[in-house]
Design a protein around this motif. Sequence first.
Motif, PDB file in Angstrom:
ATOM      1  N   ARG A  22       0.866  -0.745   0.254  1.00 31.38           N
ATOM      2  CA  ARG A  22       0.121  -0.270  -0.090  1.00 31.38           C
ATOM      3  C   ARG A  22       1.537   0.974   0.385  1.00 31.38           C
ATOM      4  O   ARG A  22       0.401   1.962  -1.198  1.00 31.38           O
ATOM      5  CB  ARG A  22      -0.999   0.322   1.420  1.00 31.38           C
ATOM      6  CG  ARG A  22      -1.528   1.056   1.400  1.00 31.38           C
ATOM      7  CD  ARG A  22      -2.810   0.807   2.674  1.00 31.38           C
ATOM      8  NE  ARG A  22      -2.975  -0.557   2.612  1.00 31.38           N
ATOM      9  CZ  ARG A  22      -4.537  -0.701   1.451  1.00 31.38           C
ATOM     10  NH1 ARG A  22      -4.979   0.040   0.832  1.00 31.38           N
ATOM     11  NH2 ARG A  22      -5.063  -2.349   2.264  1.00 31.38           N
ATOM     12  N   ARG A  50       0.948   3.817  -2.176  1.00 27.51           N
ATOM     13  CA  ARG A  50       0.082   6.217  -1.677  1.00 27.51           C
ATOM     14  C   ARG A  50       1.655   6.540  -2.721  1.00 27.51           C
ATOM     15  O   ARG A  50       1.500   7.955  -2.793  1.00 27.51           O
ATOM     16  CB  ARG A  50       0.085   5.524  -0.640  1.00 27.51           C
ATOM     17  CG  ARG A  50      -0.035   7.217  -0.326  1.00 27.51           C
ATOM     18  CD  ARG A  50      -0.870   6.740   0.935  1.00 27.51           C
ATOM     19  NE  ARG A  50      -2.044   6.121   1.617  1.00 27.51           N
ATOM     20  CZ  ARG A  50      -3.093   5.473   2.156  1.00 27.51           C
ATOM     21  NH1 ARG A  50      -1.440   5.025   3.097  1.00 27.51           N
ATOM     22  NH2 ARG A  50      -3.648   4.706   1.794  1.00 27.51           N
ATOM     23  N   TYR A  98      -5.289  -1.933  -4.712  1.00 26.61           N
ATOM     24  CA  TYR A  98      -4.847  -0.725  -4.273  1.00 26.61           C
ATOM     25  C   TYR A  98      -5.247   0.360  -5.193  1.00 26.61           C
ATOM     26  O   TYR A  98      -3.896   1.142  -5.424  1.00 26.61           O
ATOM     27  CB  TYR A  98      -2.899  -0.012  -3.955  1.00 26.61           C
ATOM     28  CG  TYR A  98      -2.786  -1.656  -3.188  1.00 26.61           C
ATOM     29  CD1 TYR A  98      -3.211  -1.521  -1.714  1.00 26.61           C
ATOM     30  CD2 TYR A  98      -2.318  -2.720  -3.479  1.00 26.61           C
ATOM     31  CE1 TYR A  98      -3.182  -2.140  -0.652  1.00 26.61           C
ATOM     32  CE2 TYR A  98      -2.408  -3.454  -2.336  1.00 26.61           C
ATOM     33  CZ  TYR A  98      -2.433  -4.012  -1.335  1.00 26.61           C
ATOM     34  OH  TYR A  98      -1.699  -4.611  -0.412  1.00 26.61           O
ATOM     35  N   SER A 123      -7.181   2.697  -5.072  1.00 31.37           N
ATOM     36  CA  SER A 123      -7.759   4.018  -3.999  1.00 31.37           C
ATOM     37  C   SER A 123      -6.872   5.234  -3.844  1.00 31.37           C
ATOM     38  O   SER A 123      -5.999   5.981  -4.205  1.00 31.37           O
ATOM     39  CB  SER A 123      -9.086   3.783  -2.833  1.00 31.37           C
ATOM     40  OG  SER A 123      -8.065   3.216  -2.025  1.00 31.37           O
ATOM     41  N   GLU A 124      -5.344   4.344  -3.952  1.00 31.81           N
ATOM     42  CA  GLU A 124      -3.872   4.632  -3.512  1.00 31.81           C
ATOM     43  C   GLU A 124      -3.835   5.077  -4.698  1.00 31.81           C
ATOM     44  O   GLU A 124      -2.620   6.225  -4.522  1.00 31.81           O
ATOM     45  CB  GLU A 124      -3.076   3.419  -2.882  1.00 31.81           C
ATOM     46  CG  GLU A 124      -3.333   3.640  -1.139  1.00 31.81           C
ATOM     47  CD  GLU A 124      -5.099   2.128  -1.399  1.00 31.81           C
ATOM     48  OE1 GLU A 124      -5.120   1.356   0.059  1.00 31.81           O
ATOM     49  OE2 GLU A 124      -5.230   1.751  -2.368  1.00 31.81           O
ATOM     50  N   GLU A 125      -3.601   4.474  -5.864  1.00 28.68           N
ATOM     51  CA  GLU A 125      -2.920   5.057  -6.897  1.00 28.68           C
ATOM     52  C   GLU A 125      -3.552   6.463  -7.460  1.00 28.68           C
ATOM     53  O   GLU A 125      -3.738   7.890  -7.901  1.00 28.68           O
ATOM     54  CB  GLU A 125      -3.367   4.119  -7.768  1.00 28.68           C
ATOM     55  CG  GLU A 125      -2.841   4.596  -9.083  1.00 28.68           C
ATOM     56  CD  GLU A 125      -2.580   3.548 -10.542  1.00 28.68           C
ATOM     57  OE1 GLU A 125      -3.177   3.369 -11.948  1.00 28.68           O
ATOM     58  OE2 GLU A 125      -2.276   2.224 -10.573  1.00 28.68           O
ATOM     59  N   GLU A 176      -4.590   8.227  -5.492  1.00 32.79           N
ATOM     60  CA  GLU A 176      -4.223   9.318  -4.289  1.00 32.79           C
ATOM     61  C   GLU A 176      -3.279   9.909  -4.824  1.00 32.79           C
ATOM     62  O   GLU A 176      -3.020  11.298  -4.828  1.00 32.79           O
ATOM     63  CB  GLU A 176      -4.368   9.365  -3.237  1.00 32.79           C
ATOM     64  CG  GLU A 176      -3.841   9.808  -1.514  1.00 32.79           C
ATOM     65  CD  GLU A 176      -2.846   8.967  -0.882  1.00 32.79           C
ATOM     66  OE1 GLU A 176      -2.824   9.754   0.043  1.00 32.79           O
ATOM     67  OE2 GLU A 176      -3.944   8.243  -0.349  1.00 32.79           O
ATOM     68  N   ALA A 177      -2.409   9.025  -5.836  1.00 26.82           N
ATOM     69  CA  ALA A 177      -0.658   9.728  -5.428  1.00 26.82           C
ATOM     70  C   ALA A 177      -0.366  10.132  -7.346  1.00 26.82           C
ATOM     71  O   ALA A 177      -0.053  11.000  -6.886  1.00 26.82           O
ATOM     72  CB  ALA A 177      -0.698   8.533  -5.742  1.00 26.82           C
TER      73      ALA A 177
END
Length: 159
Positions: free
Chosen positions: A110, A114, A124, A126-128, A130-131
């Motif tokens: 994660r 992120r 992941y 949603s983390e991608e 966000e980044a």
Amino acid sequence: MALAITAALFAAGKEVVRFLRVENVQGRVEVVDGDSLRMAGDDIRLSGIDAPELHQTCFRGAAEEPCGRAARAALLELVGRAPVTCAVSGRDRYDRKLAVCKAGEVELNRAMVRAGRAVAYGDYESEEDEARRARRGLWAGRFERPADWRARHPRPHGS
């Protein structure tokens, strides 16, 4: 319902059961690249992510940068000196263990996505996102997705 699921798993064979069984391993690791570790001689691939290959480069403006080496450095920093714990859920086509790993309380898979040092590869997302929105890591410039880069740069057999 439970009986039907059990029967289906039994009928599917031991490969499915092997995949569903989680093996926990812990120890010191060697960071191979941005999504691969070596622990006690076993190769471990961080599941659900894909980091640039070690020799892959990316672009920030007109400048070329070694994003594969940057991904490895980011994973080295996350691991630090802490022992790593991995929940192994299967193996990939290269017989590497597929795992979600933690260094202390930090989930490495994660955290790499992120930080923008790896892309989502089945997990992941949603983390991608966000980044990407924050333009962190790979998202601060132009890059080729690692799977596409590998397709254009195949390894010679035996390496």
